[in-house]
Design an enzyme around this catalytic site. Structure first.
Site, short mmCIF file in Angstrom:
data_model
loop_
_atom_site.label_atom_id
_atom_site.label_comp_id
_atom_site.label_asym_id
_atom_site.label_seq_id
_atom_site.Cartn_x
_atom_site.Cartn_y
_atom_site.Cartn_z
N CYS A 118 0.80 -1.22 0.00
CA CYS A 118 0.00 0.00 0.00
C CYS A 118 0.84 1.28 0.00
O CYS A 118 0.32 2.36 -0.27
CB CYS A 118 -0.95 0.01 1.20
SG CYS A 118 -2.08 -1.41 1.22
N HIS A 255 -2.68 7.13 2.04
CA HIS A 255 -3.23 5.86 1.55
C HIS A 255 -4.65 5.70 2.11
O HIS A 255 -4.88 5.88 3.30
CB HIS A 255 -2.35 4.71 2.00
CG HIS A 255 -3.00 3.37 1.90
ND1 HIS A 255 -3.65 2.93 0.77
CD2 HIS A 255 -3.12 2.36 2.81
CE1 HIS A 255 -4.13 1.72 0.97
NE2 HIS A 255 -3.83 1.36 2.20
N ASN A 285 -10.33 0.21 -0.25
CA ASN A 285 -8.87 0.21 -0.13
C ASN A 285 -8.30 -0.44 -1.38
O ASN A 285 -8.43 -1.65 -1.57
CB ASN A 285 -8.47 -0.55 1.13
CG ASN A 285 -6.95 -0.66 1.31
OD1 ASN A 285 -6.18 -0.51 0.38
ND2 ASN A 285 -6.54 -0.94 2.54
#
Length: 329
Positions: A118, A255, A285
Site C-alpha cells: 500500500c 493511503h 482500499n
C-alpha cells in the site's frame, strides 16, 4: 534538521481507472454477517469496484495509462522507464510494467514492478523523482495498480469489506525552473510483516507459521496502531525537511486504508480532516492505487489546483511507509 534541497522534477500528467462492477455494502450483507451501518461506521467505505473475472492488474494499469493519454496526448513521448507499484501482478515472474511497455509499444524503455504494497505508489514516486532529478532519466511513467479482489477471502468479514480494484498513472519529468519535489521520508518495520500478508512459496514469516491459503490476511488492530503512530511522526519529519509550516500544506493525500485511520492521523498531526483527500468511500482500499485515485478525484472535482502543495503518505504491508511533499502543476 537540515532542510532538503527540492528535487528538479515534477508530475506532468495523471490518469486513473476503476472497473465497472460495483460491490456495495448491501451486496456484502448477502455474503457475510455485516451491514451498511457497521461497515460505514468502522471504515467509511460504501462501495468498492471489482475487476471482471478476466480482468487483471495489467488491464487496470493499461486503462489508467490510456485515460492519461486521452487527457495529456504527449505524456508518453520519450518515456525512458516504467515503474509499476503493485503486489498483485497477473503472473509472478512477468512484470506488469513489461505488459504496459508492450501494449503501448514504447521503444527502448526499461520496465520493472515495485512491491511495497500500500506504500508502493509513494515509493515509486520517490524513486522516479530521484532518478529524474539526478539526470539518469528524463521522463518516467509510474503506475500504481492492484486487483485485490483476486486475493480477498469473501468469507472473512474483517477483510472483504475493505478491498477494491483500481489503478492510477502519473508521469514524472525534469523540471529546473520550479522544482516540485520538496521533501521525502521513508521507513519500515519488518518485525510487523506478520500483520499484513498473503502466503506464497512460503507459509512462514521468520519462523512463524502463517495461514490464509494465498488470500490476504490482515490484523486490522495492529495495522491501525502502526499507521496512527508512524504516519504523524513521518509528517513532522517531512515538514522539518521541507522547511514548511503545516499551514503551507494545501492537501493531505494518505493511503486510503480506512477513514478511521485517516481521522486519527489528522487529529494527531493537527491537519484538518477537510484537507484530506481519499478515494475509499466509493472505491475501497485499492492498495497502491489509492493515492493516485484520490489525487485524480481531487483534480477532477476542482479541489487540487496548480501551485497547490500536496503531502502524500503511503503505509502498508512489510510494514512499510513513505511520504513526500510535492508541489502540483
Amino acid at each position: 534538521m537540515t532542510i532538503s534541497t527540492p528535487l528538479q522534477a515534477r508530475i506532468s500528467a495523471i490518469g486513473s481507472y476503476v472497473p465497472s462492477r460495483i460491490l456495495s455494502n448491501a451486496d456484502l450483507q448477502t455474503m457475510v454477517d455485516t451491514n451498511d451501518e457497521w461497515i460505514v461506521q468502522r471504515t467509511g467505505i460504501r462501495e468498492r469496484r471489482l475487476a471482471a473475472d478476466d480482468e487483471f492488474t495489467s488491464h487496470l494499469c493499461i486503462a489508467a495509462v490510456q485515460n492519461m493519454l486521452s487527457r495529456y496526448p504527449a505524456s508518453l513521448d520519450q518515456v525512458e522507464l516504467i515503474i509499476v507499484a503493485t503486489h498483485t501482478p497477473d503472473l509472478p515472474s512477468t512484470p506488469v510494467a513489461c505488459q504496459i511497455q508492450a501494449h503501448f509499444g514504447l521503444p527502448e524503455t526499461g520496465a520493472y514492478d515495485l512491491n511495497a504494497t500500500c506504500a508502493g505508489f509513494a515509493y515509486a514516486l520517490h524513486t522516479a523523482s530521484a532518478l529524474v532529478a539526478a539526470g539518469v532519466h528524463r521522463k518516467i511513467l509510474i503506475v500504481g495498480g492492484d486487483a485485490l479482489s483476486k486475493i480477498t477471502d469473501y468469507t472473512d468479514r474483517s477483510t472483504c469489506i475493505l478491498f477494491g480494484d483500481g489503478a492510477g498513472a502519473v508521469v514524472v519529468e525534469r523540471e529546473t525552473d520550479r522544482p516540485a519535489f520538496l521533501a521525502h521520508h521513508l521507513g519500515s518495520d519488518g518485525s510487523g510483516g506478520k500483520h499484513v500478508y498473503r502466503t506464497g512459496l512460503s507459509t512462514q514469516w521468520q519462523g512463524t507459521p502463517l495461514t490464509g491459503d494465498g488470500k490476504l490476511v490482515q490484523n486490522g488492530r495492529e495495522v491501525y496502531k502502526f499507521a496512527v503512530t508512524t504516519v504523524p511522526q513521518g509528517i513532522q519529519k517531512l515538514l522539518e525537511k521541507s522547511g514548511l509550516p503545516q499551514t503551507a500544506i494545501d492537501w493531505f493525500i494518505p493511503h486510503s486504508a480506512n477513514l478511521r485511520i485517516i481521522e486519527s492521523i489528522c487529529e494527531k498531526s493537527g491537519i484538518s480532516l477537510e484537507k484530506a483527500l481519499y478515494s475509499l468511500e466509493y472505491y475501497g482500499n485499492t492498495s497502491a492505487a489509492s493515492i493516485p485515485l484520490a489525487l485524480d478525484l481531487g483534480i477532477t472535482e476542482g479541489k487540487v489546483k496548480a501551485g497547490d502543495t500536496l503531502l502524500f503518505y503511503g503505509f502498508g504491508g512489510g510494514l512499510t511507509h513513505a511520504g513526500l511533499i510535492v508541489r502540483w502543476g
